[in-house]
Structure formats: C-alpha cells, structure tokens
Write a protein that holds these residues in place. Sequence first.
Motif, PDB file in Angstrom:
ATOM      1  N   THR A 128       4.504  -2.510  -4.215  1.00  0.00           N
ATOM      2  CA  THR A 128       5.721  -1.698  -4.328  1.00  0.00           C
ATOM      3  C   THR A 128       5.404  -0.207  -4.359  1.00  0.00           C
ATOM      4  N   THR A 129       6.448   0.571  -4.119  1.00  0.00           N
ATOM      5  CA  THR A 129       6.412   2.012  -4.340  1.00  0.00           C
ATOM      6  C   THR A 129       7.820   2.480  -4.659  1.00  0.00           C
ATOM      7  N   ASN A 130       7.919   3.530  -5.428  1.00  0.00           N
ATOM      8  CA  ASN A 130       9.199   4.202  -5.681  1.00  0.00           C
ATOM      9  C   ASN A 130       9.224   5.563  -5.000  1.00  0.00           C
ATOM     10  N   SER A 131       8.197   5.828  -4.192  1.00  0.00           N
ATOM     11  CA  SER A 131       8.103   7.138  -3.549  1.00  0.00           C
ATOM     12  C   SER A 131       7.834   7.026  -2.049  1.00  0.00           C
ATOM     13  N   GLY A 132       8.482   6.051  -1.422  1.00  0.00           N
ATOM     14  CA  GLY A 132       8.365   5.919   0.024  1.00  0.00           C
ATOM     15  C   GLY A 132       9.088   7.073   0.714  1.00  0.00           C
ATOM     16  N   HIS A 133       8.575   7.491   1.856  1.00  0.00           N
ATOM     17  CA  HIS A 133       9.160   8.598   2.614  1.00  0.00           C
ATOM     18  C   HIS A 133      10.016   8.051   3.748  1.00  0.00           C
ATOM     19  N   VAL A 134      11.273   8.459   3.781  1.00  0.00           N
ATOM     20  CA  VAL A 134      12.164   8.132   4.885  1.00  0.00           C
ATOM     21  C   VAL A 134      12.732   9.454   5.383  1.00  0.00           C
ATOM     22  N   SER A 135      12.651   9.673   6.677  1.00  0.00           N
ATOM     23  CA  SER A 135      13.232  10.893   7.237  1.00  0.00           C
ATOM     24  C   SER A 135      14.080  10.518   8.442  1.00  0.00           C
ATOM     25  N   PHE A 136      15.016  11.418   8.773  1.00  0.00           N
ATOM     26  CA  PHE A 136      15.760  11.238  10.016  1.00  0.00           C
ATOM     27  C   PHE A 136      15.898  12.576  10.710  1.00  0.00           C
TER      28      PHE A 136
ATOM     29  N   LYS B 173       9.537  -2.404  15.431  1.00  0.00           N
ATOM     30  CA  LYS B 173       8.079  -2.483  15.377  1.00  0.00           C
ATOM     31  C   LYS B 173       7.533  -1.442  14.400  1.00  0.00           C
ATOM     32  N   GLY B 174       6.376  -1.750  13.864  1.00  0.00           N
ATOM     33  CA  GLY B 174       5.712  -0.841  12.946  1.00  0.00           C
ATOM     34  C   GLY B 174       4.266  -1.242  12.773  1.00  0.00           C
ATOM     35  N   THR B 175       3.640  -0.620  11.782  1.00  0.00           N
ATOM     36  CA  THR B 175       2.239  -0.884  11.493  1.00  0.00           C
ATOM     37  C   THR B 175       2.058  -1.079   9.994  1.00  0.00           C
ATOM     38  N   VAL B 176       1.253  -2.059   9.642  1.00  0.00           N
ATOM     39  CA  VAL B 176       0.831  -2.249   8.258  1.00  0.00           C
ATOM     40  C   VAL B 176      -0.666  -1.974   8.237  1.00  0.00           C
ATOM     41  N   LYS B 177      -1.074  -1.062   7.359  1.00  0.00           N
ATOM     42  CA  LYS B 177      -2.491  -0.746   7.204  1.00  0.00           C
ATOM     43  C   LYS B 177      -2.933  -1.210   5.820  1.00  0.00           C
ATOM     44  N   VAL B 178      -3.988  -2.011   5.797  1.00  0.00           N
ATOM     45  CA  VAL B 178      -4.552  -2.503   4.548  1.00  0.00           C
ATOM     46  C   VAL B 178      -5.760  -1.631   4.236  1.00  0.00           C
ATOM     47  N   GLN B 179      -5.774  -1.070   3.008  1.00  0.00           N
ATOM     48  CA  GLN B 179      -6.891  -0.211   2.624  1.00  0.00           C
ATOM     49  C   GLN B 179      -7.069  -0.212   1.102  1.00  0.00           C
ATOM     50  N   GLU B 180      -8.171  -0.683   0.625  1.00  0.00           N
ATOM     51  CA  GLU B 180      -8.565  -0.629  -0.782  1.00  0.00           C
ATOM     52  C   GLU B 180      -7.451  -0.938  -1.774  1.00  0.00           C
ATOM     53  N   GLY B 181      -6.844  -2.101  -1.691  1.00  0.00           N
ATOM     54  CA  GLY B 181      -5.823  -2.513  -2.644  1.00  0.00           C
ATOM     55  C   GLY B 181      -4.450  -1.904  -2.426  1.00  0.00           C
ATOM     56  N   GLN B 182      -4.307  -1.166  -1.348  1.00  0.00           N
ATOM     57  CA  GLN B 182      -3.017  -0.568  -1.020  1.00  0.00           C
ATOM     58  C   GLN B 182      -2.586  -1.008   0.372  1.00  0.00           C
ATOM     59  N   ILE B 183      -1.278  -0.951   0.576  1.00  0.00           N
ATOM     60  CA  ILE B 183      -0.692  -1.282   1.866  1.00  0.00           C
ATOM     61  C   ILE B 183       0.090  -0.066   2.330  1.00  0.00           C
TER      62      ILE B 183
ATOM     63  N   ILE C  94       9.641   6.004   8.739  1.00  0.00           N
ATOM     64  CA  ILE C  94       9.303   5.476   7.417  1.00  0.00           C
ATOM     65  C   ILE C  94       7.791   5.523   7.254  1.00  0.00           C
ATOM     66  N   GLU C  95       7.355   6.091   6.127  1.00  0.00           N
ATOM     67  CA  GLU C  95       5.954   6.146   5.757  1.00  0.00           C
ATOM     68  C   GLU C  95       5.871   5.819   4.275  1.00  0.00           C
ATOM     69  N   ALA C  96       5.132   4.808   3.927  1.00  0.00           N
ATOM     70  CA  ALA C  96       5.047   4.454   2.515  1.00  0.00           C
ATOM     71  C   ALA C  96       3.711   3.801   2.206  1.00  0.00           C
ATOM     72  N   THR C  97       3.142   4.176   1.064  1.00  0.00           N
ATOM     73  CA  THR C  97       1.942   3.536   0.564  1.00  0.00           C
ATOM     74  C   THR C  97       2.329   2.716  -0.646  1.00  0.00           C
ATOM     75  N   LEU C  98       2.157   1.419  -0.541  1.00  0.00           N
ATOM     76  CA  LEU C  98       2.534   0.484  -1.603  1.00  0.00           C
ATOM     77  C   LEU C  98       1.282   0.052  -2.348  1.00  0.00           C
ATOM     78  N   SER C  99       1.380  -0.054  -3.645  1.00  0.00           N
ATOM     79  CA  SER C  99       0.206  -0.439  -4.411  1.00  0.00           C
ATOM     80  C   SER C  99       0.591  -1.281  -5.620  1.00  0.00           C
TER      81      SER C  99
END
Length: 174
Positions: free
Chosen positions: A15-23, A121-131, A165-170
């Motif tokens: 989860t995150t409470n600080s995901g970035h959404v822009s338009f 479509k989008g991308t999921v990046k897995v990196q050191e315990g974060q998505i 949309i850009e968000a790092t979930l941890s």
Amino acid sequence: ILFTLTGIEAQVTYTTNSGHVSFFANAPVADVDARNDKTKITLNASTGELTANIDMTSFQFKNKKMGRDARRNYIEINKFPQASFVGKITGKIDYDKTGSYPVTATGKLKVHGVERDVSEKGTVKVQEGQIRIDSDFRVALKDHNIETPKILGQEMTDDSVIVKIEATLSSPSR
C-alpha cells in the motif's frame, strides 16, 4: 497448525497513501496541468486486486485560477470529492524477483460520479520489498459527464486528459 498443514497461503498486500496521480490537457490559452500526491493505492499481490482512492480536493494546479475554476465548474468537487479505481492487474509478475513487468489493469474507473469499465497497460517494478506502479492513459471527459471549458463557443481544452499514475507501494503484510 491446521492452516499450515492444508497449505493455505497468506496474502501479501502492498500500500501507499502518497501515490502520484496527475492529469494534463492541451489548451490554447493555458494547458490544464494538475497533480495529486495523496492517492491511496493498494495491491494484493496474491490475487492481483488493485484499488486506488483519489481525493479530488488534493489536486494542485499549476495555474491557481484555473484550479479554482476547474474545481468549481468542471470537476465539481463539492458534488464529487472522490474518484476511484477498483480492478485487477493481469500479467506475469514474480514478486520475489527484482524486475520490470508489463501488466494490464482492468476494472471500474469512477470519476465525476460516473463509473466506466477500463483496461489500461502499465508497468509493475519489483525492487527490494517495494512495488512501483506506472501507467499513462487517456480519459475522455464526455465519458464522465465533464464539460469541456468553452470561451465564446470554442472549446478551450482537448476532449480528453492524459492521466499519469506513479506510486511506490511498500510495507508488505502477511
């Protein structure tokens, strides 16, 4: 012990409470450009379920007057203070292996009180315990009953906005 013996797998949620959404939308006088850094996003890695809750009052516009007009006349945040996405991510993702995975998010996008089926479509990046989740797509204003601003009868923006949309979930929980 019973759960261990039957092989029931624990669900992992990011989860995150600080995901970035822009338009963004092109306009002859001034482009419409806004960003929200307070979007709550949750991803259940076991099921692929993805939710995003967007507080429409948290959008910051580059042009303050345009922001006031957009909030009052077009987004109508007094009537529609929230937008949301509820759906599922599909695509092969190895959450135990660092990497970048192409995915598709399919579900219901609710904006301005109107819910629509979407598949983007989008991308999921897995990196050191974060998505990390990244996606760019277009949303047609008319699909959500949002009027296009007009001056002297001429439309002042594109009929759709580019949503990013850009968000790092941890903080995975098991």
